[in-house]
Design a protein around this motif. Structure first.
Motif, PDB file in Angstrom:
ATOM      1  N   GLY A  84      -6.447 -23.177   9.288  1.00  0.00           N
ATOM      2  CA  GLY A  84      -6.543 -24.558   8.850  1.00  0.00           C
ATOM      3  C   GLY A  84      -7.791 -24.843   8.042  1.00  0.00           C
ATOM      4  N   ASN A  85      -8.478 -25.921   8.400  1.00  0.00           N
ATOM      5  CA  ASN A  85      -9.654 -26.308   7.613  1.00  0.00           C
ATOM      6  C   ASN A  85     -10.905 -25.514   7.980  1.00  0.00           C
ATOM      7  OD1 ASN A  85     -10.328 -27.560  10.037  1.00  0.00           O
ATOM      8  ND2 ASN A  85      -9.809 -29.612   9.312  1.00  0.00           N
ATOM      9  N   TRP A  86     -10.751 -24.454   8.783  1.00  0.00           N
ATOM     10  CA  TRP A  86     -11.871 -23.540   9.055  1.00  0.00           C
ATOM     11  C   TRP A  86     -11.854 -22.327   8.124  1.00  0.00           C
ATOM     12  CZ3 TRP A  86     -12.232 -23.103  15.137  1.00  0.00           C
ATOM     13  CH2 TRP A  86     -12.617 -24.359  15.658  1.00  0.00           C
ATOM     14  N   ARG A  87     -10.809 -22.187   7.302  1.00  0.00           N
ATOM     15  CA  ARG A  87     -10.759 -21.049   6.371  1.00  0.00           C
ATOM     16  C   ARG A  87     -12.006 -21.036   5.494  1.00  0.00           C
ATOM     17  NH1 ARG A  87      -5.147 -22.451   6.055  1.00  0.00           N
ATOM     18  NH2 ARG A  87      -5.652 -23.850   4.337  1.00  0.00           N
ATOM     19  N   GLY A  88     -12.636 -19.870   5.406  1.00  0.00           N
ATOM     20  CA  GLY A  88     -13.817 -19.715   4.576  1.00  0.00           C
ATOM     21  C   GLY A  88     -15.109 -20.210   5.200  1.00  0.00           C
ATOM     22  N   LYS A  89     -15.053 -20.732   6.426  1.00  0.00           N
ATOM     23  CA  LYS A  89     -16.268 -21.236   7.086  1.00  0.00           C
ATOM     24  C   LYS A  89     -16.829 -20.188   8.037  1.00  0.00           C
ATOM     25  CE  LYS A  89     -15.281 -25.938   6.372  1.00  0.00           C
ATOM     26  NZ  LYS A  89     -15.262 -27.264   6.744  1.00  0.00           N
ATOM     27  N   ARG A  90     -18.155 -20.173   8.139  1.00  0.00           N
ATOM     28  CA  ARG A  90     -18.825 -19.207   9.008  1.00  0.00           C
ATOM     29  C   ARG A  90     -18.814 -19.697  10.449  1.00  0.00           C
ATOM     30  NH1 ARG A  90     -24.420 -18.469   7.555  1.00  0.00           N
ATOM     31  NH2 ARG A  90     -24.313 -16.712   8.965  1.00  0.00           N
ATOM     32  N   LEU A  91     -18.588 -18.761  11.362  1.00  0.00           N
ATOM     33  CA  LEU A  91     -18.591 -19.059  12.789  1.00  0.00           C
ATOM     34  C   LEU A  91     -19.921 -19.694  13.201  1.00  0.00           C
ATOM     35  CD1 LEU A  91     -16.882 -18.746  15.354  1.00  0.00           C
ATOM     36  CD2 LEU A  91     -17.884 -16.500  15.657  1.00  0.00           C
ATOM     37  N   HIS A  92     -21.006 -19.165  12.659  1.00  0.00           N
ATOM     38  CA  HIS A  92     -22.349 -19.686  12.964  1.00  0.00           C
ATOM     39  C   HIS A  92     -22.459 -21.170  12.606  1.00  0.00           C
ATOM     40  CE1 HIS A  92     -26.719 -19.739  13.301  1.00  0.00           C
ATOM     41  NE2 HIS A  92     -26.748 -20.317  12.104  1.00  0.00           N
ATOM     42  N   ASP A  93     -21.920 -21.542  11.455  1.00  0.00           N
ATOM     43  CA  ASP A  93     -21.981 -22.936  11.021  1.00  0.00           C
ATOM     44  C   ASP A  93     -21.116 -23.833  11.898  1.00  0.00           C
ATOM     45  OD1 ASP A  93     -23.711 -22.179   8.986  1.00  0.00           O
ATOM     46  OD2 ASP A  93     -22.078 -21.960   7.518  1.00  0.00           O
ATOM     47  N   ARG A 115      -6.714 -27.654  12.868  1.00  0.00           N
ATOM     48  CA  ARG A 115      -5.457 -28.162  12.303  1.00  0.00           C
ATOM     49  C   ARG A 115      -4.630 -27.045  11.676  1.00  0.00           C
ATOM     50  NH1 ARG A 115      -9.063 -32.410  10.730  1.00  0.00           N
ATOM     51  NH2 ARG A 115      -8.774 -34.182  12.120  1.00  0.00           N
ATOM     52  N   GLY A 116      -4.754 -25.864  12.247  1.00  0.00           N
ATOM     53  CA  GLY A 116      -3.961 -24.730  11.792  1.00  0.00           C
ATOM     54  C   GLY A 116      -3.036 -24.278  12.907  1.00  0.00           C
ATOM     55  N   GLU A 117      -2.974 -22.992  13.113  1.00  0.00           N
ATOM     56  CA  GLU A 117      -2.060 -22.404  14.095  1.00  0.00           C
ATOM     57  C   GLU A 117      -2.834 -21.968  15.330  1.00  0.00           C
ATOM     58  OE1 GLU A 117       1.476 -19.073  13.838  1.00  0.00           O
ATOM     59  OE2 GLU A 117      -0.371 -18.695  12.732  1.00  0.00           O
ATOM     60  N   SER A 118      -2.323 -22.320  16.500  1.00  0.00           N
ATOM     61  CA  SER A 118      -2.949 -21.866  17.743  1.00  0.00           C
ATOM     62  C   SER A 118      -2.547 -20.427  18.026  1.00  0.00           C
ATOM     63  CB  SER A 118      -2.509 -22.747  18.913  1.00  0.00           C
ATOM     64  OG  SER A 118      -1.140 -22.524  19.207  1.00  0.00           O
ATOM     65  N   PHE A 119      -3.307 -19.768  18.908  1.00  0.00           N
ATOM     66  CA  PHE A 119      -2.941 -18.414  19.317  1.00  0.00           C
ATOM     67  C   PHE A 119      -1.584 -18.423  20.018  1.00  0.00           C
ATOM     68  CE2 PHE A 119      -3.025 -14.758  22.239  1.00  0.00           C
ATOM     69  CZ  PHE A 119      -3.186 -13.741  21.311  1.00  0.00           C
ATOM     70  N   ASP A 120      -1.303 -19.471  20.821  1.00  0.00           N
ATOM     71  CA  ASP A 120      -0.002 -19.574  21.481  1.00  0.00           C
ATOM     72  C   ASP A 120       1.137 -19.590  20.464  1.00  0.00           C
ATOM     73  OD1 ASP A 120      -0.895 -19.532  24.094  1.00  0.00           O
ATOM     74  OD2 ASP A 120      -0.701 -21.698  24.411  1.00  0.00           O
ATOM     75  N   ALA A 121       0.967 -20.369  19.404  1.00  0.00           N
ATOM     76  CA  ALA A 121       2.012 -20.450  18.373  1.00  0.00           C
ATOM     77  C   ALA A 121       2.206 -19.091  17.701  1.00  0.00           C
ATOM     78  CB  ALA A 121       1.665 -21.515  17.348  1.00  0.00           C
ATOM     79  N   ALA A 122       1.099 -18.400  17.410  1.00  0.00           N
ATOM     80  CA  ALA A 122       1.198 -17.071  16.798  1.00  0.00           C
ATOM     81  C   ALA A 122       1.854 -16.087  17.760  1.00  0.00           C
ATOM     82  CB  ALA A 122      -0.180 -16.572  16.388  1.00  0.00           C
ATOM     83  N   ALA A 123       1.529 -16.181  19.046  1.00  0.00           N
ATOM     84  CA  ALA A 123       2.119 -15.284  20.038  1.00  0.00           C
ATOM     85  C   ALA A 123       3.627 -15.497  20.130  1.00  0.00           C
ATOM     86  CB  ALA A 123       1.455 -15.486  21.393  1.00  0.00           C
ATOM     87  N   HIS A 124       4.059 -16.735  20.042  1.00  0.00           N
ATOM     88  CA  HIS A 124       5.502 -17.020  20.040  1.00  0.00           C
ATOM     89  C   HIS A 124       6.160 -16.382  18.812  1.00  0.00           C
ATOM     90  CE1 HIS A 124       9.265 -19.081  20.738  1.00  0.00           C
ATOM     91  NE2 HIS A 124       9.226 -19.476  19.472  1.00  0.00           N
ATOM     92  N   ARG A 125       5.525 -16.548  17.658  1.00  0.00           N
ATOM     93  CA  ARG A 125       6.038 -15.940  16.412  1.00  0.00           C
ATOM     94  C   ARG A 125       6.159 -14.434  16.556  1.00  0.00           C
ATOM     95  NH1 ARG A 125       2.223 -14.472  12.076  1.00  0.00           N
ATOM     96  NH2 ARG A 125       0.884 -16.188  12.709  1.00  0.00           N
TER      97      ARG A 125
END
Length: 196
Positions: A84-93, A115-125
């Motif tokens: 989601g809106n964390w793409r391209g952002k640093r974990l530290h920031d 506002r992206g995909e949760s791990f649960d949603a990816a696990a279902h996929r």
């Protein structure tokens, strides 16, 4: 006696985003990642006859090419999590600016504060994808560490919170074998529990 079909999930090689603790945004492999993948090219020469699949991400496609898996079919089910809106952002920031949201995301597989995909949603996929795979043919698939974690969690019926602690190294290979009930975990290479 015929050996059961195998599924080998390969985590893509390293990217600059991985080395800098940045959430991916369709990043290419860095020079080291390309070199490391190319060094393993001979390992994958014997997959003729296997179904070869690949995430649509640039880093996964470049990994397939570097490994010599030039005819990999793109499979959207192998895509990385949508950050989601964390793409391209640093974990530290994010730890500095959004500590509560980051803690929620780390602590709960159902959380998606970005506002992206949760791990649960990816696990279902991934579970749906595993169920649909042919079990009469070997499969090699290049994907992302969270997707490998989700596959391990699905096959082992593992708690997803615990699965999030699995450290899946770049270019590691996790092997599953077909069984009457689905896929079973056979071997992992460079996958371990971080204990965090």
């Amino acid at each position: 006696m015929t050996l059961p079909a195998s599924l080998r999930l390969i985590a893509h090689a390293s990217t600059r985003a991985m080395r800098t603790g940045t959430f991916p945004d369709d990043d290419p492999l860095d020079a080291l990642g390309l070199a490391e993948a190319a060094a393993l090219r001979g390992r994958w020469m014997g997959v003729a006859g296997s179904l070869v699949l690949c995430s649509p991400a640039r880093c996964a496609r470049q990994t397939a090419d570097a490994l010599g898996l030039l005819h990999a079919d793109i499979d959207d089910a192998l895509r990385d999590l949508d950050y989601g809106n964390w793409r391209g952002k640093r974990l530290h920031d994010l730890a500095r600016d959004l500590p509560d949201e980051l803690a929620a995301w780390i602590g709960s597989p159902s959380a998606s504060p970005h506002r992206g995909e949760s791990f649960d949603a990816a696990a279902h996929r991934v579970g749906t994808w595993l169920a649909a795979l042919p079990r009469d043919r070997d499969v090699v698939a290049i994907t992302h560490a969270p997707i490998v974690r989700a596959a391990i969690a699905h096959v082992l019926r593992m708690d997803r919170e615990a699965a999030a602690r699995l450290d899946v190294a770049p270019l590691s290979c996790t092997t599953f074998v077909a069984s009457p009930g689905g896929w079973t975990l056979a071997a992992t290479d460079d996958v371990h529990d971080t204990g965090a």
